[in-house]
Enzyme design. Sequence first.
Site, PDB file in Angstrom:
ATOM      1  CG  HIS A 184      -2.095  -1.015   0.968  1.00  0.00           C
ATOM      2  ND1 HIS A 184      -3.289  -0.631   0.422  1.00  0.00           N
ATOM      3  CD2 HIS A 184      -2.188  -2.348   1.163  1.00  0.00           C
ATOM      4  CE1 HIS A 184      -4.092  -1.693   0.306  1.00  0.00           C
ATOM      5  NE2 HIS A 184      -3.444  -2.756   0.749  1.00  0.00           N
ATOM      6  CB  CYS A 186      -7.528  -2.786   4.657  1.00  0.00           C
ATOM      7  SG  CYS A 186      -8.253  -4.068   5.694  1.00  0.00           S
TER       8      CYS A 186
HETATM    9  P1  HMG Z   1     -18.136 -13.442  12.074  1.00  0.00           P
HETATM   10  O1  HMG Z   1     -19.086 -12.364  12.503  1.00  0.00           O
HETATM   11  O2  HMG Z   1     -17.156 -13.943  13.072  1.00  0.00           O
HETATM   12  O3  HMG Z   1     -18.871 -14.701  11.425  1.00  0.00           O
HETATM   13  O4  HMG Z   1     -17.368 -12.905  10.784  1.00  0.00           O
HETATM   14  P2  HMG Z   1     -20.174 -15.460  11.764  1.00  0.00           P
HETATM   15  O5  HMG Z   1     -19.948 -16.846  11.277  1.00  0.00           O
HETATM   16  O6  HMG Z   1     -20.569 -15.238  13.200  1.00  0.00           O
HETATM   17  O7  HMG Z   1     -21.261 -14.783  10.820  1.00  0.00           O
HETATM   18  C1  HMG Z   1     -21.721 -13.451  11.006  1.00  0.00           C
HETATM   19  C2  HMG Z   1     -22.704 -13.122   9.898  1.00  0.00           C
HETATM   20  O8  HMG Z   1     -22.008 -13.092   8.649  1.00  0.00           O
HETATM   21  C3  HMG Z   1     -23.820 -14.159   9.740  1.00  0.00           C
HETATM   22  O9  HMG Z   1     -24.956 -13.469   9.243  1.00  0.00           O
HETATM   23  C4  HMG Z   1     -23.290 -15.054   8.643  1.00  0.00           C
HETATM   24  O10 HMG Z   1     -24.305 -15.695   7.919  1.00  0.00           O
HETATM   25  C5  HMG Z   1     -22.559 -14.064   7.749  1.00  0.00           C
HETATM   26  P3  HMG Z   1     -26.209 -13.141  10.223  1.00  0.00           P
HETATM   27  O11 HMG Z   1     -26.630 -14.457  10.812  1.00  0.00           O
HETATM   28  O12 HMG Z   1     -25.649 -12.200  11.280  1.00  0.00           O
HETATM   29  O13 HMG Z   1     -27.209 -12.515   9.309  1.00  0.00           O
HETATM   30  N1  HMG Z   1     -21.449 -14.678   7.028  1.00  0.00           N
HETATM   31  C6  HMG Z   1     -21.270 -14.563   5.710  1.00  0.00           C
HETATM   32  N2  HMG Z   1     -21.981 -13.949   4.750  1.00  0.00           N
HETATM   33  C7  HMG Z   1     -21.500 -14.036   3.483  1.00  0.00           C
HETATM   34  N3  HMG Z   1     -20.380 -14.702   3.151  1.00  0.00           N
HETATM   35  C8  HMG Z   1     -19.645 -15.333   4.089  1.00  0.00           C
HETATM   36  C9  HMG Z   1     -20.096 -15.274   5.423  1.00  0.00           C
HETATM   37  N4  HMG Z   1     -19.611 -15.764   6.580  1.00  0.00           N
HETATM   38  C10 HMG Z   1     -20.440 -15.401   7.548  1.00  0.00           C
HETATM   39  N5  HMG Z   1     -18.529 -15.963   3.760  1.00  0.00           N
HETATM   40  C11 HMG Z   1     -16.132 -13.143   8.762  1.00  0.00           C
HETATM   41  C12 HMG Z   1     -16.329 -13.641  10.178  1.00  0.00           C
HETATM   42  C13 HMG Z   1     -14.818 -13.714   8.239  1.00  0.00           C
HETATM   43  C14 HMG Z   1     -17.296 -13.599   7.901  1.00  0.00           C
HETATM   44  C15 HMG Z   1     -16.092 -11.586   8.806  1.00  0.00           C
HETATM   45  O14 HMG Z   1     -15.132 -11.187   9.736  1.00  0.00           O
HETATM   46  C16 HMG Z   1     -15.803 -10.966   7.471  1.00  0.00           C
HETATM   47  O15 HMG Z   1     -16.581 -11.081   6.539  1.00  0.00           O
HETATM   48  N6  HMG Z   1     -14.676 -10.252   7.370  1.00  0.00           N
HETATM   49  C17 HMG Z   1     -14.291  -9.636   6.109  1.00  0.00           C
HETATM   50  C18 HMG Z   1     -12.986  -8.975   6.246  1.00  0.00           C
HETATM   51  C19 HMG Z   1     -12.513  -8.429   4.921  1.00  0.00           C
HETATM   52  O16 HMG Z   1     -13.076  -8.671   3.878  1.00  0.00           O
HETATM   53  N7  HMG Z   1     -11.435  -7.631   5.014  1.00  0.00           N
HETATM   54  C20 HMG Z   1     -10.815  -7.051   3.853  1.00  0.00           C
HETATM   55  C21 HMG Z   1     -10.018  -8.049   3.071  1.00  0.00           C
HETATM   56  S1  HMG Z   1      -8.426  -8.406   3.775  1.00  0.00           S
HETATM   57  C22 HMG Z   1      -7.417  -7.096   3.234  1.00  0.00           C
HETATM   58  O17 HMG Z   1      -7.895  -6.150   2.668  1.00  0.00           O
HETATM   59  C23 HMG Z   1      -5.929  -7.206   3.424  1.00  0.00           C
HETATM   60  C24 HMG Z   1      -5.208  -7.593   2.136  1.00  0.00           C
HETATM   61  O18 HMG Z   1      -5.487  -6.674   1.087  1.00  0.00           O
HETATM   62  C25 HMG Z   1      -3.689  -7.631   2.369  1.00  0.00           C
HETATM   63  C26 HMG Z   1      -3.160  -6.353   3.023  1.00  0.00           C
HETATM   64  O19 HMG Z   1      -3.309  -5.273   2.444  1.00  0.00           O
HETATM   65  O20 HMG Z   1      -2.612  -6.487   4.118  1.00  0.00           O
HETATM   66  C27 HMG Z   1      -5.642  -8.986   1.654  1.00  0.00           C
HETATM   67 MG    MG Z   2      -4.484  -4.772   0.759  1.00  0.00          MG
END
Ligand code: HMG
Ligand code: MG
Length: 300
Positions: A206, A237
């Site tokens: 980044h 992010c």
């Molecule tokens: P959680 O709250 O611990 O999970 O989230 P949960 O199992 O308790 O589920 C919570 C709710 O999410 C539930 O819905 C699930 O159904 C739903 P509700 O019952 O409340 O209506 N859910 C989902 N929905 C759609 N698709 C799924 C899914 N899983 C659960 N797969 C979880 C855990 C991982 C889902 C959450 O923390 C999350 O979605 N995080 C996303 C984080 C993210 O996308 N971050 C950005 C990407 S990483 C990044 O940018 C870094 C990178 O670029 C490298 C760098 O720059 O360093 C890669």
């Molecule tokens: Mg990134």
Amino acid sequence: MTNVKIVEVGARDGLQNEKTPLSVDDKLALITGLMAANLVYIEVGSCVSPKWVPQMAGSTKVFSKLPKQSKTQLSLLTPNLRGLQDALAVGCKDVAVFTAATDSFTQHNINCTIDESLARFADIIALAKDHDVRVRGYVSCMVDCPYEGAVSPSQVAHVARRLYDLGCDEISLGETIGTATPNRVKLAWQACLDELDKHVLAGHFHNTYGMAIANVYASLEQGIRIFDSSVSGLGGCPYAKGASGNVATEDLHYLLTGMGFQTGIDIDQLMKVSQMISKKLNRDNGSLFTKARLAQCTSA
Ligand code: HMG
Ligand code: MG
């Protein structure tokens, strides 16, 4: 022939932090434009909770509408089994899991510790392998963490090694908040290269402090040949406040071709996509290369 691999992350990292989510059609226009610019490795989006990252809702819909070409590898981020199942349902053959070198970042990003994330990934990777799906692993905070400060190179290498041992085909180290200088990036690589072959490692920089291109250069000197970048320097992010976009793909192309590497990119087409998406998002173009070329055209 391409001898540096570029993974275009603009449609995922680039859009996940935008205030206004783009429509499916706008995302399709962006990604097909990138394909036309000969980008081969393209992250389409993330199978994550829409409550956590609303901008990535509909990623599987976008994926399923994209033309499938044998030369292009389209990937989706899948932090849990539910995500992988959604990706498999649309025929995705490349996925990515993501954790970090610190527990605090992992907790903020995916709501679990590093150990818990790796336990989750073991199941994801096993299922992915059953379906001949390639898995990339991300380690965020390769140098600094927004919650814990400086991160030790040995800790970064340790997490990278664990991802590799779980079966990840490629490990991308994320310089998540863009604070690193090249000397610190080199130390992180040196620790990782003691553990892993350079061919499985990728750099994801980044550009918050304008160091991304310098950090790519430092990585090239360490033998790294896989880099993540985003068209027009889009990115950020949601769990790294204030962090700006990735190194711009156009700027990366300029550095690499200037150094004698080949990227395979059609730079004129990429600049068109860069302008199109910047206009659509109503943001300044984040590529210095594109800005300089456009200024030359208008002054000519
Ligand atoms: P959680 O709250 O611990 O999970 O989230 P949960 O199992 O308790 O589920 C919570 C709710 O999410 C539930 O819905 C699930 O159904 C739903 P509700 O019952 O409340 O209506 N859910 C989902 N929905 C759609 N698709 C799924 C899914 N899983 C659960 N797969 C979880 C855990 C991982 C889902 C959450 O923390 C999350 O979605 N995080 C996303 C984080 C993210 O996308 N971050 C950005 C990407 S990483 C990044 O940018 C870094 C990178 O670029 C490298 C760098 O720059 O360093 C890669
Ligand atoms: Mg990134």
